[in-house]
Design a protein around this motif. Structure first.
Motif, mmCIF file in Angstrom:
data_model
loop_
_atom_site.group_PDB
_atom_site.id
_atom_site.type_symbol
_atom_site.label_atom_id
_atom_site.label_comp_id
_atom_site.label_asym_id
_atom_site.label_seq_id
_atom_site.Cartn_x
_atom_site.Cartn_y
_atom_site.Cartn_z
ATOM 1 N N MET A 1 44.666 37.995 53.341
ATOM 2 C CA MET A 1 43.993 37.575 54.548
ATOM 3 C C MET A 1 43.669 36.088 54.449
ATOM 4 S SD MET A 1 40.730 39.407 56.257
ATOM 5 C CE MET A 1 39.362 38.362 56.494
ATOM 6 N N CYS A 2 43.916 35.354 55.545
ATOM 7 C CA CYS A 2 43.759 33.907 55.535
ATOM 8 C C CYS A 2 42.297 33.522 55.291
ATOM 9 C CB CYS A 2 44.233 33.342 56.867
ATOM 10 S SG CYS A 2 44.198 31.552 56.917
ATOM 11 N N GLY A 3 42.096 32.533 54.450
ATOM 12 C CA GLY A 3 40.745 32.046 54.209
ATOM 13 C C GLY A 3 39.996 32.780 53.124
ATOM 14 N N VAL A 4 40.585 33.862 52.584
ATOM 15 C CA VAL A 4 39.925 34.613 51.518
ATOM 16 C C VAL A 4 40.628 34.323 50.207
ATOM 17 C CG1 VAL A 4 39.340 36.885 50.633
ATOM 18 C CG2 VAL A 4 39.226 36.442 53.091
ATOM 19 N N ARG A 5 39.896 33.863 49.233
ATOM 20 C CA ARG A 5 40.494 33.556 47.934
ATOM 21 C C ARG A 5 40.809 34.834 47.199
ATOM 22 N NH1 ARG A 5 37.480 30.017 43.406
ATOM 23 N NH2 ARG A 5 37.324 31.880 42.160
ATOM 24 N N GLN A 6 42.047 34.971 46.775
ATOM 25 C CA GLN A 6 42.464 36.159 46.049
ATOM 26 C C GLN A 6 42.191 35.975 44.569
ATOM 27 O OE1 GLN A 6 43.591 38.962 47.518
ATOM 28 N NE2 GLN A 6 43.104 37.896 49.428
ATOM 29 N N PRO A 7 41.889 37.050 43.862
ATOM 30 C CA PRO A 7 41.653 36.931 42.420
ATOM 31 C C PRO A 7 42.931 36.568 41.700
ATOM 32 C CG PRO A 7 41.750 39.230 43.072
ATOM 33 C CD PRO A 7 41.757 38.432 44.333
ATOM 34 N N PRO A 8 42.840 35.754 40.655
ATOM 35 C CA PRO A 8 44.038 35.406 39.901
ATOM 36 C C PRO A 8 44.584 36.613 39.188
ATOM 37 C CG PRO A 8 42.067 34.668 38.742
ATOM 38 C CD PRO A 8 41.624 35.163 40.073
ATOM 39 N N ALA A 9 45.902 36.565 38.934
ATOM 40 C CA ALA A 9 46.543 37.699 38.258
ATOM 41 C C ALA A 9 46.018 37.845 36.842
ATOM 42 C CB ALA A 9 48.061 37.497 38.229
ATOM 43 N N GLN A 10 45.683 36.735 36.204
ATOM 44 C CA GLN A 10 45.161 36.765 34.845
ATOM 45 C C GLN A 10 43.804 36.079 34.826
ATOM 46 O OE1 GLN A 10 46.525 38.315 32.306
ATOM 47 N NE2 GLN A 10 48.345 38.927 33.444
ATOM 48 N N PRO A 11 42.894 36.507 33.928
ATOM 49 C CA PRO A 11 41.610 35.812 33.801
ATOM 50 C C PRO A 11 41.818 34.350 33.466
ATOM 51 C CG PRO A 11 41.578 37.899 32.609
ATOM 52 C CD PRO A 11 42.983 37.667 33.040
ATOM 53 N N SER A 12 40.993 33.504 34.050
ATOM 54 C CA SER A 12 41.094 32.077 33.770
ATOM 55 C C SER A 12 40.795 31.807 32.309
ATOM 56 C CB SER A 12 40.084 31.319 34.635
ATOM 57 O OG SER A 12 39.966 29.985 34.194
ATOM 58 N N PRO A 13 41.648 31.017 31.609
ATOM 59 C CA PRO A 13 41.407 30.755 30.192
ATOM 60 C C PRO A 13 40.128 29.979 29.950
ATOM 61 C CG PRO A 13 43.175 29.351 31.038
ATOM 62 C CD PRO A 13 42.856 30.348 32.111
ATOM 63 N N SER A 14 39.599 29.278 30.995
ATOM 64 C CA SER A 14 38.378 28.506 30.814
ATOM 65 C C SER A 14 37.127 29.327 31.080
ATOM 66 C CB SER A 14 38.394 27.291 31.746
ATOM 67 O OG SER A 14 38.422 27.712 33.096
ATOM 68 N N ALA A 15 37.309 30.552 31.612
ATOM 69 C CA ALA A 15 36.159 31.384 31.936
ATOM 70 C C ALA A 15 35.607 32.036 30.683
ATOM 71 C CB ALA A 15 36.562 32.457 32.944
ATOM 72 N N PRO A 16 34.289 32.298 30.644
ATOM 73 C CA PRO A 16 33.723 33.013 29.501
ATOM 74 C C PRO A 16 34.261 34.432 29.461
ATOM 75 C CG PRO A 16 32.109 32.812 31.257
ATOM 76 C CD PRO A 16 33.281 31.978 31.659
ATOM 77 N N PRO A 17 34.246 35.088 28.295
ATOM 78 C CA PRO A 17 34.775 36.455 28.203
ATOM 79 C C PRO A 17 33.910 37.409 29.016
ATOM 80 C CG PRO A 17 33.623 35.860 26.175
ATOM 81 C CD PRO A 17 33.693 34.611 27.010
ATOM 82 N N PHE A 18 34.477 38.011 30.035
ATOM 83 C CA PHE A 18 33.714 38.832 30.963
ATOM 84 C C PHE A 18 33.660 40.277 30.489
ATOM 85 C CE2 PHE A 18 33.521 41.261 35.067
ATOM 86 C CZ PHE A 18 32.209 40.928 35.371
ATOM 87 N N ASN A 19 32.455 40.857 30.516
ATOM 88 C CA ASN A 19 32.257 42.241 30.099
ATOM 89 C C ASN A 19 32.298 43.123 31.346
ATOM 90 O OD1 ASN A 19 31.356 44.712 29.117
ATOM 91 N ND2 ASN A 19 29.924 43.773 27.681
ATOM 92 N N ALA A 20 33.512 43.538 31.731
ATOM 93 C CA ALA A 20 33.696 44.314 32.956
ATOM 94 C C ALA A 20 32.925 45.638 32.952
ATOM 95 C CB ALA A 20 35.186 44.554 33.197
ATOM 96 N N PRO A 21 32.950 46.414 31.855
ATOM 97 C CA PRO A 21 32.178 47.671 31.854
ATOM 98 C C PRO A 21 30.687 47.454 32.069
ATOM 99 C CG PRO A 21 33.788 47.669 30.077
ATOM 100 C CD PRO A 21 33.761 46.280 30.639
ATOM 101 N N ALA A 22 30.146 46.363 31.521
ATOM 102 C CA ALA A 22 28.722 46.081 31.707
ATOM 103 C C ALA A 22 28.422 45.794 33.169
ATOM 104 C CB ALA A 22 28.304 44.895 30.837
ATOM 105 N N ALA A 23 29.287 45.039 33.843
ATOM 106 C CA ALA A 23 29.080 44.735 35.255
ATOM 107 C C ALA A 23 29.098 46.007 36.092
ATOM 108 C CB ALA A 23 30.155 43.773 35.749
ATOM 109 N N ARG A 24 30.038 46.860 35.797
ATOM 110 C CA ARG A 24 30.142 48.129 36.536
ATOM 111 C C ARG A 24 28.920 49.004 36.273
ATOM 112 N NH1 ARG A 24 34.860 48.935 35.090
ATOM 113 N NH2 ARG A 24 34.502 50.260 33.277
ATOM 114 N N ARG A 25 28.479 49.041 35.022
ATOM 115 C CA ARG A 25 27.326 49.864 34.648
ATOM 116 C C ARG A 25 26.038 49.352 35.299
ATOM 117 N NH1 ARG A 25 28.140 49.346 29.790
ATOM 118 N NH2 ARG A 25 26.647 47.707 29.246
ATOM 119 N N LEU A 26 25.838 48.048 35.299
ATOM 120 C CA LEU A 26 24.642 47.458 35.892
ATOM 121 C C LEU A 26 24.618 47.688 37.405
ATOM 122 C CD1 LEU A 26 24.564 44.146 33.834
ATOM 123 C CD2 LEU A 26 22.757 45.872 33.852
ATOM 124 N N ARG A 27 25.762 47.548 38.047
ATOM 125 C CA ARG A 27 25.825 47.783 39.492
ATOM 126 C C ARG A 27 25.479 49.226 39.821
ATOM 127 N NH1 ARG A 27 29.488 50.146 42.389
ATOM 128 N NH2 ARG A 27 31.212 49.943 40.900
#
Length: 248
Positions: A1-27
């Motif tokens: 959809m135009c104007g919506v930033r799509q997530p990159p196919a791979q995690p950005s190498p400059s991003a901190p290591p993201f704890n996906a299970p923790a995010a899901r659990r907290l939500r």
């Protein structure tokens, strides 16, 4: 959809290591859906491109949030950014996990900001003994993390390999220069690792596995030697923040 930033196919190498299970659990613990998280990040933090699909991509490990996104996500989930970060490995990841500005770390260790940031970007710490001790204090680094952040883990692995496969007594001082520990603790750990390795190899042969099986078993032991070393240290003496990295 135009104007919506799509997530990159791979995690950005400059991003901190993201704890996906923790995010899901907290939500889930807050009774929120991905749409609630996305709305909060748009409304409260101005990240207009965040959609429920992007939130789900983060939680599934398909993409990783960058620094502004991580801060906003933590705010929406009522947690600290550190709770959404996996085990930090690099200097930058440790700083982000602690929520400390690079200016504050640079000031604490006595470096100018550009010089400190170059070390973060290159992943190579070049501080002297005093600066290394200040870094450990500023980022509250446990000794294993300090060794990793300052680029000494590969050398530690090399020393431990030699200690368990030859005479461990000869490697007490070399290992102590990399990981400053009480001498008695270090001697006990190295002796124990040496005996474990030699006993493991002997047991494999006595069970009829043959030399090839013993070699494979030995390689597996050596592959995890650094983690095994730190576990043994913790069991004996706990893991404290380093005082002087070159002491011993």
């Amino acid at each position: 959809m135009c104007g919506v930033r799509q997530p990159p196919a791979q995690p950005s190498p400059s991003a901190p290591p993201f704890n996906a299970p923790a995010a899901r659990r907290l939500r889930a613990a807050l009774g929120m859906g991905p749409e609630h998280v996305a709305f909060g990040m748009r409304a409260s933090y101005g990240l207009s491109y965040v959609t429920p699909d992007l939130v789900m991509a983060w939680e599934r490990g398909i993409a990783s949030p960058g620094n502004p996104e991580l801060t906003a996500l933590a705010g929406v989930l009522w947690c600290s950014p550190g709770e959404l970060i996996g085990r930090p490995r690099t200097l930058r990841e440790h700083r982000v996990a602690r929520g400390i500005a690079p200016e504050d770390v640079a000031r604490a260790v006595g470096l100018d900001l550009p010089g400190y940031l170059r070390m973060e970007e290159s992943g190579a710490w070049r501080g002297n003994e005093r600066q290394s001790a200040a870094l450990a204090q500023a980022l509250r680094l446990a000794l294993p993390d300090f060794v990793t952040v300052t680029g000494r883990e590969a050398k530690l692995a090399e020393m431990l390999h030699s200690a368990v496969t030859t005479r461990w007594q000869a490697y007490v001082r070399p290992v102590a220069k990399i990981a400053p520990l009480d001498r008695g603790v270090l001697e006990g750990v190295l002796q124990g690792l040496h005996e474990d390795y030699q006993g493991h190899m002997a047991a494999t042969l006595s069970w009829g596995g043959g030399s090839s099986s013993a070699s494979e078993s030995g390689r597996e032991f050596l592959d995890r030697i650094v983690d095994t070393f730190w576990t043994a240290v913790e069991n004996r003496d706990g893991l404290h923040r380093p005082g002087s990295p070159e002491s011993a």
